[in-house]
Write a protein that holds these residues in place. Structure first.
Motif, PDB file in Angstrom:
ATOM      1  N   GLN A   1       0.926  -1.099  -0.094  1.00 17.10           N
ATOM      2  CA  GLN A   1      -0.068   0.062  -0.042  1.00 17.10           C
ATOM      3  C   GLN A   1       0.936   1.221   0.117  1.00 17.10           C
ATOM      4  O   GLN A   1       1.642   1.624   0.806  1.00 17.10           O
ATOM      5  CB  GLN A   1      -0.914  -0.069   1.149  1.00 17.10           C
ATOM      6  N   LYS A   2       0.617   2.037  -0.910  1.00 16.34           N
ATOM      7  CA  LYS A   2       1.708   3.090  -1.167  1.00 16.34           C
ATOM      8  C   LYS A   2       0.948   4.423  -1.131  1.00 16.34           C
ATOM      9  O   LYS A   2       1.359   5.559  -1.693  1.00 16.34           O
ATOM     10  CB  LYS A   2       2.391   3.083  -2.407  1.00 16.34           C
ATOM     11  N   THR A   3      -0.472   4.360  -0.482  1.00 19.60           N
ATOM     12  CA  THR A   3      -1.085   5.799  -0.759  1.00 19.60           C
ATOM     13  C   THR A   3      -1.029   6.552   0.642  1.00 19.60           C
ATOM     14  O   THR A   3      -1.592   7.804   0.427  1.00 19.60           O
ATOM     15  CB  THR A   3      -2.639   5.288  -0.700  1.00 19.60           C
ATOM     16  N   PHE A   4      -0.182   6.064   1.677  1.00 23.28           N
ATOM     17  CA  PHE A   4      -0.279   6.812   2.963  1.00 23.28           C
ATOM     18  C   PHE A   4       0.933   7.772   2.527  1.00 23.28           C
ATOM     19  O   PHE A   4       2.000   7.622   1.576  1.00 23.28           O
ATOM     20  CB  PHE A   4       0.440   5.917   4.130  1.00 23.28           C
ATOM     21  N   PHE A   5       0.892   8.875   3.058  1.00 20.17           N
ATOM     22  CA  PHE A   5       1.910  10.039   2.855  1.00 20.17           C
ATOM     23  C   PHE A   5       2.023  10.746   4.286  1.00 20.17           C
ATOM     24  O   PHE A   5       1.301  10.961   5.103  1.00 20.17           O
ATOM     25  CB  PHE A   5       1.697  10.770   1.625  1.00 20.17           C
ATOM     26  N   ILE A   6       3.267  11.602   4.337  1.00 22.08           N
ATOM     27  CA  ILE A   6       3.564  12.411   5.584  1.00 22.08           C
ATOM     28  C   ILE A   6       4.373  13.601   4.740  1.00 22.08           C
ATOM     29  O   ILE A   6       5.158  13.341   3.869  1.00 22.08           O
ATOM     30  CB  ILE A   6       4.482  11.682   6.698  1.00 22.08           C
ATOM     31  N   ARG A   7       4.110  14.749   5.374  1.00 19.64           N
ATOM     32  CA  ARG A   7       4.869  15.918   4.950  1.00 19.64           C
ATOM     33  C   ARG A   7       4.917  16.667   5.967  1.00 19.64           C
ATOM     34  O   ARG A   7       4.113  17.055   7.031  1.00 19.64           O
ATOM     35  CB  ARG A   7       4.341  16.377   3.415  1.00 19.64           C
TER      36      ARG A   7
END
Length: 278
Positions: A263-269
């Motif tokens: 799953q590559k839809t998580f993100f952090i910024r």
């Protein structure tokens, strides 16, 4: 016969183009979640750039496999795309013009989705390793430093863990990340959590179990109402590793379908004042 020569015009000369000091590399921060680099390049050519001629940007420290990247341009082009050619320590982004760019007209190039990666340490303001060139017949430009480069940071070692790893169930969240730059009160970190949900009866603002990031908020990001957390810094800290615990009492549920390995839809910024990240 020797003697003075009247002034005569030079009959031919080599053409040299220029972008003067108009070139700018920018990393705009938007609320729209994206999993790839958001990057804009603007410039004003002093010469005409014709169909089939190229504008090349050397991006120092960037990486990623060879690829074609869709663009949004102003003025618009009929086939807006660029080719990325990786090389040792960076790579070339080559735009083949499908329409004429008139002289003294500001051009904006906005990169679409790609798998380009930022340099390992981000981009510092005023960095000098970024170049622009062109093979325009009306005046070619040798690789020249981009005049204005905005900074963008990197989020390191990000991790997401669950106190109760059960699909569809309420769980605490453990979020770990590392920032190189200092953190100031009011700085914000955004964590995108597609598939997670918070019942409408729950409060969207809450306190975490973290000293540095003590306040949090559950938000839905436009345009697709993507679930996300906003964490607010509550004290000044030099660049460091952080662990933020969101207690299960907040009521956040894991996705009904669980969380998959790929799953590559998580993100952090980070929206920090110093060295924000994409």
């Amino acid at each position: 016969v020797d003697g003075p020569v009247e002034t005569e015009p030079i009959l031919s000369w080599q053409l040299v183009g220029s972008f003067t000091d108009s070139t700018r590399l920018n990393f705009p921060l938007t609320n729209e979640p994206r999993t790839s680099i958001v990057m804009q390049i603007t410039f004003v050519p002093k010469m005409q750039i014709n169909v089939g001629e190229t504008i090349t940007f050397y991006l120092d420290g960037f990486s990623g496999p060879a690829q074609t990247i869709k663009l949004v341009t102003l003025p618009s082009m009929s086939n807006p795309e660029a080719k990325w050619y990786p090389s040792s320590g960076g790579g070339n982004l080559v735009v083949i013009c499908s329409d004429v760019f008139e002289p003294n007209t500001e051009v904006l190039i906005d990169l679409g989705e790609s798998t380009l990666a930022l340099p390992p340490d981000g981009v510092q303001a005023g960095a000098t390793g970024f170049k622009i060139s062109s093979n325009a017949a009306a005046g070619p430009v040798l690789p020249t430093s981009i005049a204005t480069v905005n900074q963008i940071g990197i989020m390191y070692d990000s991790q997401l863990r669950f106190g109760r790893p059960s699909a569809g169930e309420v769980s605490s969240l453990i979020i770990k990340f590392r920032l190189r730059s200092p953190v100031s009160p009011g700085d914000r970190v955004q964590i995108g959590l597609p598939g997670f949900f918070l019942p409408p009866s729950r409060q969207t603002r809450f306190f975490t179990e973290s000293k540095n990031w003590a306040q949090g908020e559950w938000v839905l990001l436009p345009p697709a109402s993507t679930p996300a957390l906003h964490l607010l810094a509550t004290e000044s800290v030099s660049g460091s590793s952080f662990e933020v615990r969101v207690p299960s009492s907040v009521g956040i549920h894991l996705p009904m379908r669980g969380v998959s390995l790929n799953q590559k839809t998580f993100f952090i910024r980070s929206f920090a004042e110093i060295d924000p990240t994409i």
